[in-house]
Design an enzyme around this catalytic site. Structure first.
Site, PDB file in Angstrom:
ATOM      1  N   GLU A 104     -22.691  11.133   8.108  1.00 54.92           N
ATOM      2  CA  GLU A 104     -23.590  10.186   8.789  1.00 54.92           C
ATOM      3  C   GLU A 104     -23.605   8.783   8.185  1.00 54.92           C
ATOM      4  OE1 GLU A 104     -27.418  12.146   9.048  1.00 54.92           O
ATOM      5  OE2 GLU A 104     -26.572  13.870  10.059  1.00 54.92           O
ATOM      6  N   ASN A 134     -18.166  13.680   8.897  1.00 57.45           N
ATOM      7  CA  ASN A 134     -19.072  14.388   9.816  1.00 57.45           C
ATOM      8  C   ASN A 134     -20.174  13.449  10.303  1.00 57.45           C
ATOM      9  OD1 ASN A 134     -19.915  17.052  10.893  1.00 57.45           O
ATOM     10  ND2 ASN A 134     -21.678  16.879   9.503  1.00 57.45           N
ATOM     11  N   GLU A 190     -22.323  21.266  14.042  1.00 55.73           N
ATOM     12  CA  GLU A 190     -23.771  21.543  13.977  1.00 55.73           C
ATOM     13  C   GLU A 190     -24.328  21.753  15.379  1.00 55.73           C
ATOM     14  OE1 GLU A 190     -25.857  18.621  11.596  1.00 55.73           O
ATOM     15  OE2 GLU A 190     -24.236  18.487  10.148  1.00 55.73           O
ATOM     16  N   ASP A 215     -26.110  22.488  18.582  1.00 54.74           N
ATOM     17  CA  ASP A 215     -27.298  23.098  19.189  1.00 54.74           C
ATOM     18  C   ASP A 215     -27.639  22.295  20.437  1.00 54.74           C
ATOM     19  OD1 ASP A 215     -28.585  20.865  17.958  1.00 54.74           O
ATOM     20  OD2 ASP A 215     -29.642  22.099  16.497  1.00 54.74           O
ATOM     21  N   HIS A 239     -25.521  17.727  18.240  1.00 56.27           N
ATOM     22  CA  HIS A 239     -26.923  18.072  18.521  1.00 56.27           C
ATOM     23  C   HIS A 239     -27.246  17.477  19.894  1.00 56.27           C
ATOM     24  CE1 HIS A 239     -27.603  19.561  14.502  1.00 56.27           C
ATOM     25  NE2 HIS A 239     -27.118  18.454  13.984  1.00 56.27           N
TER      26      HIS A 239
HETATM   27  O1  9MR Z   1     -31.279  21.644   9.350  1.00 51.45           O
HETATM   28  C1  9MR Z   1     -31.548  20.832   8.235  1.00 51.45           C
HETATM   29  C2  9MR Z   1     -33.028  20.850   7.917  1.00 51.45           C
HETATM   30  O2  9MR Z   1     -33.420  22.126   7.454  1.00 51.45           O
HETATM   31  C3  9MR Z   1     -33.352  19.803   6.899  1.00 51.45           C
HETATM   32  O3  9MR Z   1     -34.746  19.719   6.726  1.00 51.45           O
HETATM   33  C4  9MR Z   1     -32.776  18.455   7.309  1.00 51.45           C
HETATM   34  C5  9MR Z   1     -33.054  17.404   6.271  1.00 51.45           C
HETATM   35  O4  9MR Z   1     -32.575  16.174   6.654  1.00 51.45           O
HETATM   36  O5  9MR Z   1     -31.378  18.565   7.504  1.00 51.45           O
HETATM   37  C6  9MR Z   1     -31.075  19.433   8.552  1.00 51.45           C
HETATM   38  O6  9MR Z   1     -29.681  19.455   8.774  1.00 51.45           O
HETATM   39  C7  9MR Z   1     -29.099  18.217   9.171  1.00 51.45           C
HETATM   40  C8  9MR Z   1     -27.679  18.198   8.640  1.00 51.45           C
HETATM   41  O7  9MR Z   1     -27.678  18.414   7.261  1.00 51.45           O
HETATM   42  C9  9MR Z   1     -27.007  16.882   8.965  1.00 51.45           C
HETATM   43  N1  9MR Z   1     -27.052  16.588  10.384  1.00 51.45           N
HETATM   44  C10 9MR Z   1     -28.367  16.701  11.008  1.00 51.45           C
HETATM   45  C11 9MR Z   1     -28.992  18.051  10.694  1.00 51.45           C
HETATM   46  C12 9MR Z   1     -30.298  18.226  11.434  1.00 51.45           C
HETATM   47  O8  9MR Z   1     -31.235  17.310  11.003  1.00 51.45           O
END
Ligand code: 9MR
Length: 352
Positions: free
Chosen positions: A162, A206, A269, A271, A243
């Site tokens: 990101e 990513n 990722e 969903d 997402h």
């Molecule tokens: O799913 C993850 C969640 O449990 C955490 O609280 C969050 C913290 O920023 O990160 C989420 O996973 C993220 C991933 O690492 C990067 N892309 C976005 C995902 C969803 O927020």
């Protein structure tokens, strides 16, 4: 040997042969036969189908049973991020990440390492008070230590996550401690350090909202990958987080355009908010898009069950809160098994 005995041993040999054939069929799943799980179905085309898993849920048997049965790959949801894994400088908390990795390895699953350099979920000690030199050496040491610990165990690392901004001119990076201290070159520095730390693992960039082939954020990442390839900066794959509200109509073309640069593409990722046939349809289009591009090597959904999703209110996953298969599950399984209902190529919004 009497005639009767000869007959009996002949019958035994036939039976043994038949069992052998049946066993071989059961193990290899010949082309054309439908596999009954996501992982086995994806494996028929040499792909994997993974889920993000959180160590905190491993005590729940239905969670682990579903993971083990359906998926042949995993991404630790938070456990390998910089904050959780190196909470104080030089001191590593391997336990929760190891728990997931060890379980995955015992089941022969692929592991996606997530993530080495990300502006979010950083430990407090990585901050703007550091000098550029100090931040650089902390970043390189972090990459060396974490990749070293998991050497030989990981299929692909999200080296940088990101880094691109959601707005601004094509190629604008997100403002972060990394851009502030190290400049835009921090991405290249991280990838070079990662290749040196482990030359045998796939190195991915990513991001989210890089799913529309023509979006300016997508163009920025595309240009970076093209530039890295042209200059020999190591990069092996691009992760489309995906997402979604809905996949964009040109999602398959997007996967294809990245693949044409000479990198693998992984859906990392996935969903999709919604329910019923609309959600199933969106999942079907995503799966078809990956299956249509040979360098799209696998799909990971961002969780096993709706109840533990980071956006659980959207019920975005393949299993409901009671681990029942949703219509989206059947849609994905069908496509992984070679089903070919043509997708309605409607447009759609992208979740930001
Ligand atoms: O799913 C993850 C969640 O449990 C955490 O609280 C969050 C913290 O920023 O990160 C989420 O996973 C993220 C991933 O690492 C990067 N892309 C976005 C995902 C969803 O927020």
């Amino acid at each position: 040997m009497s005639e009767k005995h000869k007959l009996a041993s002949g019958a035994r040999a036939l039976l043994a042969g038949a069992i052998g054939v049946l066993t071989a069929l059961a193990v290899t799943t010949p082309a054309g036969a439908a596999a009954g799980t996501l992982g086995a179905a994806a494996a028929q085309s040499g792909r994997y189908f993974g889920a993000a898993v959180a160590a905190g849920h491993l005590g729940e048997s239905a969670y682990v049973t579903t993971w083990d049965r359906e998926f042949n790959a995993v991404t630790p949801e938070n456990e390998m991020k910089w904050g959780p894994i190196e909470p104080s400088r030089g001191s590593f908390n391997w336990g929760p990440a190891d728990q997931i990795a060890n379980h995955a390895m015992s089941k022969g699953m692929k592991i996606r390492g997530h993530t080495l350099v990300w502006h979010s979920q950083l430990p407090g000690w990585v901050n703007g008070n550091m000098s550029a030199g100090d931040l650089r050496s902390a970043m390189i040491n972090h990459i060396n230590q974490v990749m070293g610990h998991y050497k030989g165990k990981i299929y692909a690392w999200d080296v940088v996550n990101e880094a691109f901004a959601d707005g601004g001119a094509v190629g604008t990076l997100r403002n972060s401690v990394f851009t502030q201290k190290l400049g835009n070159g921090f991405i290249e520095e991280a990838f070079r350090a990662a290749r040196a730390a482990d030359p045998n693992v796939k190195l991915c960039y990513n991001d989210y909202n890089i799913d529309d082939a023509n979006a300016s954020k997508t163009r920025g990442v595309y240009n970076m990958v093209r530039d890295f390839k042209a200059r020999g900066v190591p990069i092996d794959c691009v992760g489309l987080q995906s997402h979604f509200g809905n996949p964009p109509a040109n999602y398959r073309q997007n996967i294809a355009q990245f693949a044409a640069l000479g990198v693998d593409v992984q859906i990392t990722e996935l969903d999709i908010g919604g329910s019923g046939s609309a959600q199933a349809d969106a999942y079907r289009r995503v799966t078809q898009a990956c299956m249509a591009v040979s360098r799209c090597t696998g799909i990971t959904v961002w969780g096993v069950t709706d109840k533990y999703s980071w956006r659980s209110g959207d019920t975005p996953l393949l299993f409901d809160g009671n681990y029942n298969k949703k219509p989206a599950y059947n849609a994905v399984l069908n496509i992984l098994n070679g089903g070919s209902t043509p997708p309605p190529m409607g447009g759609g919004t992208i979740r930001s």
